[in-house]
Design a protein around this motif. Sequence first.
Motif, short mmCIF file in Angstrom:
data_model
loop_
_atom_site.label_atom_id
_atom_site.label_comp_id
_atom_site.label_asym_id
_atom_site.label_seq_id
_atom_site.Cartn_x
_atom_site.Cartn_y
_atom_site.Cartn_z
N SER A 19 21.02 60.74 37.34
CA SER A 19 19.35 60.35 37.31
C SER A 19 18.63 60.92 38.71
CB SER A 19 19.17 58.87 37.40
OG SER A 19 19.48 58.50 35.97
N PRO A 20 17.59 61.49 38.81
CA PRO A 20 16.88 61.61 39.93
C PRO A 20 16.51 60.61 40.68
CG PRO A 20 15.51 62.42 37.94
CD PRO A 20 16.74 61.79 37.56
N THR A 21 16.02 60.56 41.89
CA THR A 21 15.59 59.32 42.71
C THR A 21 14.40 58.73 41.90
OG1 THR A 21 16.37 60.31 44.60
CG2 THR A 21 14.84 58.63 44.89
N LYS A 22 13.55 59.54 41.45
CA LYS A 22 12.32 59.06 40.71
C LYS A 22 12.66 58.20 39.62
CE LYS A 22 7.98 60.80 38.75
NZ LYS A 22 7.27 62.28 38.23
N LEU A 62 21.29 53.57 46.10
CA LEU A 62 21.12 54.76 44.99
C LEU A 62 19.79 55.55 45.69
CD1 LEU A 62 22.32 53.54 41.59
CD2 LEU A 62 23.39 54.78 43.48
N SER A 63 18.76 54.97 46.14
CA SER A 63 17.49 55.72 46.28
C SER A 63 17.72 56.30 47.65
CB SER A 63 16.35 54.52 46.43
OG SER A 63 16.59 53.67 47.44
N SER A 67 23.42 57.41 51.25
CA SER A 67 24.06 56.30 50.96
C SER A 67 24.49 56.66 49.44
CB SER A 67 23.15 55.08 50.99
OG SER A 67 22.80 54.72 52.16
N ARG A 68 23.85 57.17 48.70
CA ARG A 68 24.23 57.40 47.37
C ARG A 68 25.37 58.51 47.18
NH1 ARG A 68 20.08 59.96 42.58
NH2 ARG A 68 21.64 59.89 41.01
N ARG A 69 25.56 59.62 48.13
CA ARG A 69 26.33 60.57 48.26
C ARG A 69 27.49 59.58 48.72
NH1 ARG A 69 24.63 64.31 52.34
NH2 ARG A 69 23.16 65.05 50.67
#
Length: 98
Positions: A19-22, A62-63, A67-69
Amino acid sequence: SSNDSSENLYTILGVPTTSPTKEIKSAYRRKARNTHPDKNRDVSPEVAAAEFHKVVHAFEVLSDVESRRRYDGGWGDGSNSNNRSGRSSSPSSFHWQN
């Protein structure tokens, strides 16, 4: 249960790992509305607060790209073996199991 930190953050928000951030943001808004202790009266206030906190934590991780990486590098089938970036830019609110 005390093993909540192992729950997949993507599953908490109900989005695929691609999923993209949006999309993560809109899923978060939906989940936050549904799990907010003021709205979620089907369960005790303590359970509602815990559910809401999980949703907020998942979104916070996740946003944020970095952090998500780091999160993506720390679980899964091992295909993300590039979790050796020497940058630990900010001590975040991760709850890694030791």
